[in-house]
Design a protein around this motif. Structure first.
Motif, PDB file in Angstrom:
ATOM      1  N   ASN A   1     -86.093 -54.312 -58.629  1.00  0.00           N
ATOM      2  CA  ASN A   1     -85.949 -53.963 -60.053  1.00  0.00           C
ATOM      3  C   ASN A   1     -85.165 -55.053 -60.769  1.00  0.00           C
TER       4      ASN A   1
ATOM      5  N   HIS B   1     -90.037 -54.248 -62.909  1.00  0.00           N
ATOM      6  CA  HIS B   1     -90.072 -54.706 -61.517  1.00  0.00           C
ATOM      7  C   HIS B   1     -90.264 -56.216 -61.489  1.00  0.00           C
TER       8      HIS B   1
ATOM      9  N   GLY C   1     -85.097 -52.614 -55.151  1.00  0.00           N
ATOM     10  CA  GLY C   1     -86.089 -51.689 -55.691  1.00  0.00           C
ATOM     11  C   GLY C   1     -87.430 -51.931 -55.036  1.00  0.00           C
ATOM     12  N   GLU C   2     -88.420 -51.141 -55.427  1.00  0.00           N
ATOM     13  CA  GLU C   2     -89.766 -51.247 -54.837  1.00  0.00           C
ATOM     14  C   GLU C   2     -90.259 -52.702 -54.819  1.00  0.00           C
TER      15      GLU C   2
ATOM     16  N   ASP D   1     -84.803 -45.859 -57.160  1.00  0.00           N
ATOM     17  CA  ASP D   1     -85.842 -46.878 -56.970  1.00  0.00           C
ATOM     18  C   ASP D   1     -85.391 -47.867 -55.889  1.00  0.00           C
TER      19      ASP D   1
END
Ligand code: KIV
Ligand code: ZN
Length: 540
Positions: free
Chosen positions: A260, A226, A255-256, A36
């Motif tokens: 995260n 998230h 992360g996205e 991720d």
């Protein structure tokens, strides 16, 4: 309820079974930095970089490393495979969409690992079902049953994720979870894919799922949050309070989008607030800072100064009142030891907010016999200096204590005469630099060195010529354009024998500015050594 099918590949070649006890007091740490985290813009890593991070994760003793998404590309497959070959200890996992091709690719990529896991997912919320998948609720339930069974036929350890679980109807989410458990998944991950949830909602949802899911399966509930609303860590910890026993997280919280759940923050919350959580992890906390630095280095991304646990300011103190407290007893303003997270030490930064206690402590550490009168004497000059710069360095303190004017290193024994930087298209030829410098005594020297980059090579050449073993700590470059000219302002902070020195320079070219600032800091170190020697001889 169907019993999980037997696998063709055992999860553990060493015979150590993966624990599936939901009621234990251990929270498993599932690291997704390499999946991720790596899929977010700016964090993509070649195989060698991924291996560096995977080694740091092994040192940390994470339970599971999600090494990538094997079906995503040949590069990703190779990275997962290389990690599966080399990294012993943690379970190596690969992500797969809920289809046979992806699942087969994951199984092949993780095959060399002693412990391995297939992670498979499908979106379950109304928006994912209608806009993305164009599948009905029933079609998804059938796919979960069939594909999880397929994954279990290839690997003993299978994790299922209901993507966008947080925005999925509760009763339907429970149906999906039951289908995955009955098909053999031993870990059920509940992601807040869009970072929408709140801690209260998370705790409530996990209590609902762990109460209503089949009890005798031994499946572990996992949380994956998230940080879109800045609540990923709080939400993950709330899920743990609700019964989750695995946290999916990433080093430095990458992360996205907003990232995260940050691994170091979640782990240190559980560690520091054991009284509250009554839980533990297997993490060696002293490896948190090295892992954070390793990731920052290979992705060329800076850790924000104020980042919890691993940021430069996390254990640094500049305000006088705080410094006084820390010097008396660090527990006045710190709830953790810097050493616990693997930081070299907690630091007192001298700046305009610092007081006499901190100045006296630093002067003493530099070898001065400190009297109250002397500190009173130099304190006004110290404050005046601190007002003009970001950090008062050891060289400045030496200058103040020995009665010399502090400067930015433009005066001093060494001058740069020529810098020649070389980089080659051929990756096998290391960058190099030839630097020519002149000493006040008229001596002129030229040295060529190699380095990680051409400026790094130039710094090595400066050290070789001056005989000063300096380590660069910080290099700030600012481009300032005005109507007459364009100048690069550089500030270098270096460490020599555990002491810090500051150098500044202004040049037209960015490399010239960086090297000149480095030389200025070396000049500070040389002058400081001279002043200290004179002080020791009683000459000052
Ligand atoms: O955020 C998410 O839903 C995910 C899943 C693939 C676990 O990353
Ligand atoms: Zn995610």
């Amino acid at each position: 309820m169907a019993t999980p099918p037997h696998s063709t590949i055992p999860a553990s070649k060493s015979g150590q079974a993966h624990s599936t006890d939901t009621n234990d007091d251990k929270v498993r740490i599932f690291d997704t930095t390499l999946r991720d985290g790596e899929q977010a813009p700016g964090f993509s890593m070649p195989v060698e970089a991924k291996l560096v991070v995977a080694r740091a994760l092994r040192e940390l003793n994470v339970d599971i490393i999600e090494a990538g998404f094997a079906a995503a590309s040949e590069g990703d497959f190779n990275a997962v495979n290389a990690i599966a070959r080399e990294i012993q200890g943690p379970t190596i996992c690969s992500l797969s969409r809920l289809n046979e091709n992806d699942i087969n690719a994951s199984a092949r990529a993780i095959e060399p690992a002693a412990r391995r896991r297939i992670h498979t997912f499908i979106g379950t919320s109304p928006i994912h079902r209608t806009a993305k998948l164009k599948m009905s609720k029933e079609e998804i339930l059938t796919a979960v049953d069939q594909r999880v069974r397929h994954a279990c036929s290839l690997c003993e350890d299978v994790e299922f994720s209901a993507e966008d679980a947080i925005r999925t109807e509760r009763d339907y989410l429970l149906d999906v979870v039951i289908a995955a458990i009955e098909a053999g998944a031993q870990t059920i991950n509940i992601p807040d894919t869009v970072g929408y949830s709140t801690p209260e909602e998370m705790k409530d949802l996990f209590e609902f799922l762990t109460t209503n899911a089949p009890k005798d399966s031994g499946a572990v509930f996992s949380v994956h949050c998230h940080d879109d609303l800045g609540m990923a860590v709080a939400n993950s910890l709330a899920a743990v309070r609700g019964g989750a026993r695995q946290i999916e997280c990433a080093i430095n919280g990458i992360g996205e989008r907003a990232g995260n759940c940050s691994l170091e923050e979640a782990v240190m919350a559980i560690h520091t607030r054991g009284d509250h959580f009554k839980l533990s992890t297997n993490i060696d906390t002293t490896k948190l800072y090295p892992a954070s630095i390793a990731l920052s280095r290979v992705t060329h991304s800076q850790i924000p100064r104020n980042k919890a646990i691993v940021g430069k300011n996390a254990f640094a103190h500049e305000a006088g009142i705080h410094q006084h407290g820390i010097l008396a007893d660090r527990r006045t303003y710190e709830i953790m030891d810097a050493e616990t997270v693997g930081m070299p030490s907690n630091s007192i930064v001298l700046g305009k907010h610092s007081g006499k206690h901190a100045l006296a402590a630093r002067a003493q550490a530099l070898g001065f016999n400190v009297s109250r009168e002397k500190i009173e004497d130099v304190f006004t000059a110290f404050k005046r200096l601190a007002d003009t710069c970001r950090e008062v360095t050891d060289a400045d303190v030496v200058a103040l204590m020995t009665g010399r004017a502090a400067d930015d290193g433009r005066t001093g024994p060494w001058r740069t005469r020529q810098i020649d930087l070389r980089t080659d298209m051929d990756e096998d030829i290391r960058p190099s630099a030839r630097v020519t410098m002149k000493h006040d005594n008229g001596e002129r020297q030229s040295v060529q060195c190699e380095g990680g980059g051409p400026i790094d090579a130039a710094f090595a050449a400066v050290c070789a010529i001056s005989g000063v073993d300096a380590r660069i700590i910080e290099l700030d470059l600012h481009h300032a354009a005005n109507s007459e000219d364009t100048l690069v302002h550089a500030q270098a902070i270096v460490e020599v024998d555990g002491k810090r020195f500051n150098g500044r320079a202004r040049e037209v070219d960015v490399a010239d500015a960086a090297v000149a600032a480095f030389v200025a800091a070396i000049n500070q170190a040389a002058k400081s050594a001279e002043a200290l020697a004179a002080h020791d001889r009683g000459a000052v």
